[in-house]
Enzyme design. Structure first.
Site, PDB file in Angstrom:
ATOM      1  N   CYS A   1      13.261  -4.219   1.075  1.00  0.00           N
ATOM      2  CA  CYS A   1      12.699  -5.027  -0.018  1.00  0.00           C
ATOM      3  C   CYS A   1      13.297  -4.554  -1.341  1.00  0.00           C
ATOM      4  O   CYS A   1      13.060  -3.420  -1.757  1.00  0.00           O
ATOM      5  CB  CYS A   1      11.187  -4.837  -0.042  1.00  0.00           C
ATOM      6  SG  CYS A   1      10.411  -5.456  -1.543  1.00  0.00           S
TER       7      CYS A   1
ATOM      8  N   CYS B   1      11.738 -13.670  -1.736  1.00  0.00           N
ATOM      9  CA  CYS B   1      11.064 -14.157  -2.956  1.00  0.00           C
ATOM     10  C   CYS B   1      12.046 -14.749  -3.964  1.00  0.00           C
ATOM     11  O   CYS B   1      11.639 -15.493  -4.852  1.00  0.00           O
ATOM     12  CB  CYS B   1      10.231 -13.048  -3.589  1.00  0.00           C
ATOM     13  SG  CYS B   1      11.175 -11.620  -4.125  1.00  0.00           S
TER      14      CYS B   1
ATOM     15  N   CYS C   1       0.815  -1.198   0.000  1.00  0.00           N
ATOM     16  CA  CYS C   1       0.000   0.000   0.000  1.00  0.00           C
ATOM     17  C   CYS C   1       0.858   1.260   0.000  1.00  0.00           C
ATOM     18  O   CYS C   1       2.074   1.189   0.090  1.00  0.00           O
ATOM     19  CB  CYS C   1      -0.876   0.023   1.238  1.00  0.00           C
ATOM     20  SG  CYS C   1      -1.821  -1.478   1.435  1.00  0.00           S
TER      21      CYS C   1
ATOM     22  N   CYS D   1      15.856  -7.842   2.021  1.00  0.00           N
ATOM     23  CA  CYS D   1      14.918  -8.960   2.098  1.00  0.00           C
ATOM     24  C   CYS D   1      14.914  -9.593   0.717  1.00  0.00           C
ATOM     25  O   CYS D   1      14.533  -8.957  -0.268  1.00  0.00           O
ATOM     26  CB  CYS D   1      13.510  -8.486   2.468  1.00  0.00           C
ATOM     27  SG  CYS D   1      12.341  -9.869   2.497  1.00  0.00           S
TER      28      CYS D   1
ATOM     29  N   CYS E   1       5.945 -13.897  -1.317  1.00  0.00           N
ATOM     30  CA  CYS E   1       6.313 -12.784  -0.433  1.00  0.00           C
ATOM     31  C   CYS E   1       5.334 -12.762   0.723  1.00  0.00           C
ATOM     32  O   CYS E   1       4.127 -12.783   0.517  1.00  0.00           O
ATOM     33  CB  CYS E   1       6.235 -11.461  -1.189  1.00  0.00           C
ATOM     34  SG  CYS E   1       6.500 -10.029  -0.122  1.00  0.00           S
TER      35      CYS E   1
ATOM     36  N   TYR F   1      10.510  -3.042  -9.105  1.00  0.00           N
ATOM     37  CA  TYR F   1       9.196  -2.963  -9.722  1.00  0.00           C
ATOM     38  C   TYR F   1       8.236  -1.949  -9.109  1.00  0.00           C
ATOM     39  O   TYR F   1       7.602  -1.179  -9.818  1.00  0.00           O
ATOM     40  CB  TYR F   1       8.513  -4.336  -9.706  1.00  0.00           C
ATOM     41  CG  TYR F   1       7.087  -4.273 -10.206  1.00  0.00           C
ATOM     42  CD1 TYR F   1       6.811  -4.106 -11.559  1.00  0.00           C
ATOM     43  CD2 TYR F   1       6.008  -4.321  -9.334  1.00  0.00           C
ATOM     44  CE1 TYR F   1       5.507  -4.003 -12.020  1.00  0.00           C
ATOM     45  CE2 TYR F   1       4.703  -4.223  -9.780  1.00  0.00           C
ATOM     46  CZ  TYR F   1       4.464  -4.063 -11.123  1.00  0.00           C
ATOM     47  OH  TYR F   1       3.181  -3.953 -11.579  1.00  0.00           O
TER      48      TYR F   1
ATOM     49  N   SER G   1       7.199  -1.091 -16.932  1.00  0.00           N
ATOM     50  CA  SER G   1       8.164  -1.455 -15.905  1.00  0.00           C
ATOM     51  C   SER G   1       9.553  -1.783 -16.452  1.00  0.00           C
ATOM     52  O   SER G   1      10.538  -1.647 -15.752  1.00  0.00           O
ATOM     53  CB  SER G   1       7.631  -2.628 -15.086  1.00  0.00           C
ATOM     54  OG  SER G   1       7.185  -3.654 -15.947  1.00  0.00           O
TER      55      SER G   1
ATOM     56  N   ASP H   1      12.128  -7.052 -19.297  1.00  0.00           N
ATOM     57  CA  ASP H   1      11.114  -6.766 -18.281  1.00  0.00           C
ATOM     58  C   ASP H   1      11.793  -6.812 -16.919  1.00  0.00           C
ATOM     59  O   ASP H   1      12.911  -7.317 -16.782  1.00  0.00           O
ATOM     60  CB  ASP H   1       9.967  -7.789 -18.365  1.00  0.00           C
ATOM     61  CG  ASP H   1       8.664  -7.227 -17.791  1.00  0.00           C
ATOM     62  OD1 ASP H   1       8.673  -6.112 -17.234  1.00  0.00           O
ATOM     63  OD2 ASP H   1       7.627  -7.916 -17.913  1.00  0.00           O
ATOM     64  N   ASP H   2      11.082  -6.290 -15.918  1.00  0.00           N
ATOM     65  CA  ASP H   2      11.693  -6.268 -14.589  1.00  0.00           C
ATOM     66  C   ASP H   2      11.649  -7.629 -13.916  1.00  0.00           C
ATOM     67  O   ASP H   2      12.525  -7.984 -13.126  1.00  0.00           O
ATOM     68  CB  ASP H   2      10.988  -5.247 -13.695  1.00  0.00           C
ATOM     69  CG  ASP H   2       9.526  -5.617 -13.499  1.00  0.00           C
ATOM     70  OD1 ASP H   2       8.731  -5.376 -14.417  1.00  0.00           O
ATOM     71  OD2 ASP H   2       9.189  -6.191 -12.447  1.00  0.00           O
TER      72      ASP H   2
END
Ligand code: AMP
Length: 480
Positions: free
Chosen positions: A243, A448, A5, A445, A394, A249, A290, A357-358
């Protein structure tokens, strides 16, 4: 619950905060499209407007006028795959004996259920299953016994996981970043006040100036009269867990996060992608939007190396199609990619193409795109990705699909190449990311991309000692 968010909090000298909060939410729209909301305080009472939908739809004419007060917080909420959940829209607001509270949260707690159960046993009634409400109740309880700073500190001792929060206690606006700084939060100066927000692009939108990132474990308390702020380093931490996917992204390219401008990071990652796995081709195409900065860095590095590779916009994006990623079924996601992207034939026909792409998550976008480009006459389609393979979910606030949906969950790069039918496929290394962010792997972190998390998550491996740091003693006031 995956809460990816955007949060903001503003204190002004002598004008209503509602409009600048509204503009900030517009600037943070990419961080959440499910709901938007603002809570203000006019010195006597709270005013709140929280609605489902985009910022422009959530606030109608007149809504801002009723949000009185020169202090307030705002929130945009990211949708979870397949769920539209009005009860989780934020800011969360509530009045307790200890005063009124408003909370905007970006992140995800790993022990919210445990704390929620304990508080429920003590008689607290919850209206949602969101972790933000758990934080609000815990803080309200602590406020019965402690002053504001100590109450926040006690709450920080209990909640584990990632959180960047803007909080309003009566008319005082505060910002808190979790002890490992997983999600971004920064502070900026306006002509007549101060702003705390997820991304610096929101400060720019208000013609303000970025002061700095809020430090991991730091509490910033804005003066309600808009004249300054106090800061308290509530928790000292040895390692951060920023992160990396924010830079890759999520964040806007024009935001500065943890001292690095996202656009420059992406360009540098693109350059490294060329250095690590550059492939000769006629043309490099970004996957909009992106992949754009990565592709320009990649093409620039290739040209520096004497390659004749050309950078071109070969894919047109229909900007009125929403995020394909969060559509509930695979069929809809595939249809949406086709609706969203269309090739420009003249830049593709008869050419060896590299698309950048990312990230690849489920593999929907790349599979569809490769087919599209081949149908448009591409002779060869190479794929280069500005992040390592996403191999695990994640838990810290980014909606990443479940483990069995991840194309790299149980496949090698060669198997993925074969499945998406690319002529070649390479990802960027983790070291390239750490080096570009000028940090060490231990301070990121990387859950992922490694499956090892910096938090204690049931059923998952941890990559470090997750013993909580000692938080006792007096709050320390930072010196700015
Ligand atoms: P996929 O199509 O499932 O492989 O997802 C990869 C595409 O979605 C890329 O174009 C990314 O830019 C984008 N993407 C990656 N992660 C996310 C996310 N968490 N939410 C929305 N879009 C994402």
């Amino acid at each position: 619950m995956h809460e990816k968010c955007g949060v903001v909090g503003i204190s002004l000298e002598d004008r209503d905060a509602a409009r600048p909060l509204y503009y900030s939410l517009y600037a943070l729209q990419h961080r959440g499209q499910e709901s938007a909301g603002i809570v203000t305080h006019d010195g006597f009472q709270q005013h709140s407007h929280v609605e489902m939908g985009l910022v422009g739809d959530a606030f109608g004419p007149g809504d801002l006028e009723s949000l009185n007060g020169s202090n307030g917080i705002g929130h945009v909420r990211y949708p979870t795959a397949g769920s539209v959940n009005a009860c989780c829209a934020q800011p969360f607001s509530v009045s307790f004996k200890s005063g009124s509270l408003g909370l905007s949260h970006n992140g995800n707690l790993v022990n919210a259920d445990e704390i929620g159960d304990e508080l429920a046993d003590l008689g607290h009634a919850f209206t949602s299953d969101g972790d933000t409400e758990v934080i609000a109740h815990d803080l309200a309880r602590n406020l019965l016994e402690e002053d504001l700073v100590r109450a926040v500190k006690r709450t920080m001792e209990r909640i584990h996981g990632s959180y960047s929060l803007t909080i309003m206690h009566d008319e005082t606006v505060l910002g808190v970043r979790d002890p490992q700084g997983n999600r971004p939060l920064c502070i900026g100066k306006l002509d007549d006040g101060y702003v705390l927000t997820s991304e610096s692009a929101a400060i720019d939108t208000l013609d303000g100036e970025l002061i700095r990132d809020v430090a991991p474990g730091e509490l910033v308390v804005l003066h309600p009269d808009g004249t300054g702020y106090d800061t308290y380093q509530l928790v000292e931490q040895t390692n951060t867990a920023h992160c990396f996917f924010e830079h890759v992204y999520f964040a806007r390219p024009d935001s500065t996060i943890d001292d690095s401008l996202v656009y420059e990071v992406r360009r540098e990652l693109g350059r490294k992608l060329w250095e690590e796995s550059g492939v000769e081709s006629d043309v490099v195409l970004p996957v909009p939007d992106s992949g754009r900065a990565f592709a320009s860095g990649y093409a620039e590095a290739a040209q520096d190396d004497g390659s004749d590779i050309e950078f071109a916009e070969g894919l047109m994006k229909n900007r009125y199609v929403g995020r394909t990623f969060i559509m509930p079924t695979q069929d809809e996601r595939e249809r949406a990619v086709r609706l969203k992207l269309n090739p420009i034939k003249s830049t593709i026909e008869g050419k060896k193409v590299t698309i950048i792409d990312d990230s690849i998550v489920r593999g929907t976008t790349s599979t569809q795109l490769i087919q599209l480009l081949k149908d448009a006459g591409a002779e060869e389609v190479n794929v280069r990705i500005g992040a390592p393979p996403i191999v695990a979910p994640c838990y810290m606030g980014i909606d990443m699909a479940s483990r069995d949906e991840l194309i790299a969950g149980d496949q090698s790069v060669e198997e993925i190449r074969d499945e998406i039918e690319a002529d070649s496929l390479s990802y960027l290394s983790i070291d390239a990311i750490a080096e570009t962010l000028e940090t060490s792997r231990a301070d990121l972190c990387l859950g992922c991309v490694t499956g090892e998390y910096p938090y204690d998550i049931e059923g998952e491996e941890t990559d470090r000692d997750v013993t909580r740091p000692e938080i006792g003693g007096e709050p320390t006031v930072a010196d700015d």
